[in-house]
Design a protein around this motif. Sequence first.
Motif, PDB file in Angstrom:
ATOM      1  N   ARG A   1       0.800  -0.968   0.366  1.00  0.00           N
ATOM      2  CA  ARG A   1       0.006   0.054  -0.127  1.00  0.00           C
ATOM      3  C   ARG A   1       1.067   1.331   0.046  1.00  0.00           C
ATOM      4  O   ARG A   1       1.810   1.381   0.643  1.00  0.00           O
ATOM      5  CB  ARG A   1      -0.952  -0.182   1.316  1.00  0.00           C
ATOM      6  N   LEU A   2       0.606   2.107  -0.881  1.00  0.00           N
ATOM      7  CA  LEU A   2       0.963   3.558  -0.918  1.00  0.00           C
ATOM      8  C   LEU A   2       0.603   4.545  -0.163  1.00  0.00           C
ATOM      9  O   LEU A   2      -0.659   4.798  -0.819  1.00  0.00           O
ATOM     10  CB  LEU A   2       1.518   3.929  -2.495  1.00  0.00           C
ATOM     11  N   SER A   3       0.872   4.652   0.953  1.00  0.00           N
ATOM     12  CA  SER A   3       0.099   5.579   2.125  1.00  0.00           C
ATOM     13  C   SER A   3       0.585   6.868   1.862  1.00  0.00           C
ATOM     14  O   SER A   3       1.871   7.216   2.143  1.00  0.00           O
ATOM     15  CB  SER A   3       0.193   4.915   3.410  1.00  0.00           C
ATOM     16  N   VAL A   4      -0.182   7.909   1.830  1.00  0.00           N
ATOM     17  CA  VAL A   4       0.182   9.361   1.998  1.00  0.00           C
ATOM     18  C   VAL A   4      -0.496  10.185   3.213  1.00  0.00           C
ATOM     19  O   VAL A   4      -1.636   9.748   3.483  1.00  0.00           O
ATOM     20  CB  VAL A   4      -0.459  10.069   0.588  1.00  0.00           C
ATOM     21  N   HIS A   5       0.189  11.101   3.993  1.00  0.00           N
ATOM     22  CA  HIS A   5       0.044  11.652   4.868  1.00  0.00           C
ATOM     23  C   HIS A   5       0.634  13.311   4.696  1.00  0.00           C
ATOM     24  O   HIS A   5       1.593  13.264   4.150  1.00  0.00           O
ATOM     25  CB  HIS A   5       0.654  11.268   6.184  1.00  0.00           C
ATOM     26  N   ARG A   6      -0.398  14.232   4.541  1.00  0.00           N
ATOM     27  CA  ARG A   6       0.147  15.507   4.641  1.00  0.00           C
ATOM     28  C   ARG A   6      -0.283  16.367   5.743  1.00  0.00           C
ATOM     29  O   ARG A   6      -1.101  16.298   6.367  1.00  0.00           O
ATOM     30  CB  ARG A   6      -0.552  15.961   3.195  1.00  0.00           C
ATOM     31  N   THR A   7       0.423  17.442   6.068  1.00  0.00           N
ATOM     32  CA  THR A   7       0.207  18.349   7.082  1.00  0.00           C
ATOM     33  C   THR A   7       0.167  19.648   6.354  1.00  0.00           C
ATOM     34  O   THR A   7       0.139  19.820   5.060  1.00  0.00           O
ATOM     35  CB  THR A   7       1.251  18.203   8.081  1.00  0.00           C
ATOM     36  N   GLY A   8       0.180  20.620   7.175  1.00  0.00           N
ATOM     37  CA  GLY A   8       0.035  21.944   6.529  1.00  0.00           C
ATOM     38  C   GLY A   8       1.544  22.407   5.937  1.00  0.00           C
ATOM     39  O   GLY A   8       1.552  23.380   5.045  1.00  0.00           O
ATOM     40  N   LYS A   9       2.624  21.705   6.448  1.00  0.00           N
ATOM     41  CA  LYS A   9       3.893  22.152   6.158  1.00  0.00           C
ATOM     42  C   LYS A   9       4.768  21.220   5.268  1.00  0.00           C
ATOM     43  O   LYS A   9       5.749  21.342   4.838  1.00  0.00           O
ATOM     44  CB  LYS A   9       4.607  22.853   7.274  1.00  0.00           C
ATOM     45  N   GLN A  10       4.392  19.960   5.319  1.00  0.00           N
ATOM     46  CA  GLN A  10       5.012  18.505   5.120  1.00  0.00           C
ATOM     47  C   GLN A  10       3.994  17.752   4.100  1.00  0.00           C
ATOM     48  O   GLN A  10       2.926  17.706   4.449  1.00  0.00           O
ATOM     49  CB  GLN A  10       5.819  18.086   6.115  1.00  0.00           C
ATOM     50  N   ILE A  11       4.856  16.844   3.470  1.00  0.00           N
ATOM     51  CA  ILE A  11       4.058  15.494   2.877  1.00  0.00           C
ATOM     52  C   ILE A  11       4.902  14.177   2.995  1.00  0.00           C
ATOM     53  O   ILE A  11       6.170  14.740   3.227  1.00  0.00           O
ATOM     54  CB  ILE A  11       3.761  15.631   1.579  1.00  0.00           C
ATOM     55  N   TYR A  12       4.328  13.385   3.284  1.00  0.00           N
ATOM     56  CA  TYR A  12       4.915  12.027   3.522  1.00  0.00           C
ATOM     57  C   TYR A  12       4.201  10.888   2.702  1.00  0.00           C
ATOM     58  O   TYR A  12       3.128  10.802   2.512  1.00  0.00           O
ATOM     59  CB  TYR A  12       4.792  11.447   5.081  1.00  0.00           C
ATOM     60  N   ALA A  13       5.056   9.922   2.288  1.00  0.00           N
ATOM     61  CA  ALA A  13       4.605   8.714   1.652  1.00  0.00           C
ATOM     62  C   ALA A  13       5.363   7.542   2.216  1.00  0.00           C
ATOM     63  O   ALA A  13       6.544   7.713   2.518  1.00  0.00           O
ATOM     64  CB  ALA A  13       4.714   9.011   0.120  1.00  0.00           C
ATOM     65  N   GLN A  14       4.737   6.436   2.232  1.00  0.00           N
ATOM     66  CA  GLN A  14       5.151   5.058   2.672  1.00  0.00           C
ATOM     67  C   GLN A  14       4.586   3.879   1.721  1.00  0.00           C
ATOM     68  O   GLN A  14       3.620   4.049   1.469  1.00  0.00           O
ATOM     69  CB  GLN A  14       5.242   4.773   4.161  1.00  0.00           C
ATOM     70  N   VAL A  15       5.675   3.020   1.403  1.00  0.00           N
ATOM     71  CA  VAL A  15       5.133   1.614   0.713  1.00  0.00           C
ATOM     72  C   VAL A  15       5.104   0.725   1.804  1.00  0.00           C
ATOM     73  O   VAL A  15       6.072   0.317   2.566  1.00  0.00           O
ATOM     74  CB  VAL A  15       5.896   1.384  -0.333  1.00  0.00           C
ATOM     75  N   ILE A  16       3.897   0.296   2.128  1.00  0.00           N
ATOM     76  CA  ILE A  16       3.830  -0.531   3.536  1.00  0.00           C
ATOM     77  C   ILE A  16       3.034  -1.779   2.939  1.00  0.00           C
ATOM     78  O   ILE A  16       2.417  -1.906   2.255  1.00  0.00           O
ATOM     79  CB  ILE A  16       2.835   0.002   4.566  1.00  0.00           C
ATOM     80  N   ASP A  17       3.821  -3.023   3.462  1.00  0.00           N
ATOM     81  CA  ASP A  17       3.444  -4.577   3.149  1.00  0.00           C
ATOM     82  C   ASP A  17       2.742  -4.743   4.708  1.00  0.00           C
ATOM     83  O   ASP A  17       2.978  -4.915   5.306  1.00  0.00           O
ATOM     84  CB  ASP A  17       4.673  -5.290   3.112  1.00  0.00           C
ATOM     85  N   ASP A  18       1.236  -4.828   4.295  1.00  0.00           N
ATOM     86  CA  ASP A  18       0.524  -5.017   5.337  1.00  0.00           C
ATOM     87  C   ASP A  18       0.432  -6.369   5.866  1.00  0.00           C
ATOM     88  O   ASP A  18       0.089  -6.859   7.021  1.00  0.00           O
ATOM     89  CB  ASP A  18      -1.187  -4.509   4.965  1.00  0.00           C
ATOM     90  N   VAL A  19       0.837  -7.292   5.057  1.00  0.00           N
ATOM     91  CA  VAL A  19       0.923  -8.675   5.126  1.00  0.00           C
ATOM     92  C   VAL A  19       2.019  -9.093   6.377  1.00  0.00           C
ATOM     93  O   VAL A  19       1.834  -9.685   7.450  1.00  0.00           O
ATOM     94  CB  VAL A  19       1.122  -9.717   4.101  1.00  0.00           C
TER      95      VAL A  19
END
Length: 120
Positions: A28-46
């Motif tokens: 899963r390519l998960s995205v998190h953003r805030t007012g000043k930054q942006i983050y992305a992770q590729v996560i293996d949920d299994v």
Amino acid sequence: MSKQNDVTARRKARVRRAVKAVANGRPRLSVHRTGKQIYAQVIDDVKGVTLASASSRDKDVRDQIKSGANVEAAGQIGKIVAERAVKAGVTEVVFDRGPYMYHGRVKALADAAREGGLSF
């Protein structure tokens, strides 16, 4: 907890549930953003591990971008996370936008990740 936080948490859970239902073992390519930054992770949920990640706070990225809160920064983060994921052997992912609408910085990150070699 405020009503807005409840709404956001429910939206995030709803999107995450739908993403995991169609994942079929893909990371899963998960995205998190805030007012000043942006983050992305590729996560293996299994396995429960992060395979690749990038953010606008990374040292090599901070020098290249003016701000972490714009579309250009999101595009660069998308390219970097795609490059790191391909290096880790991942080419197919499912996109998890979290509680955020698919436009602006989230869309720019997704488009750049596609250009970088990820398919979703």
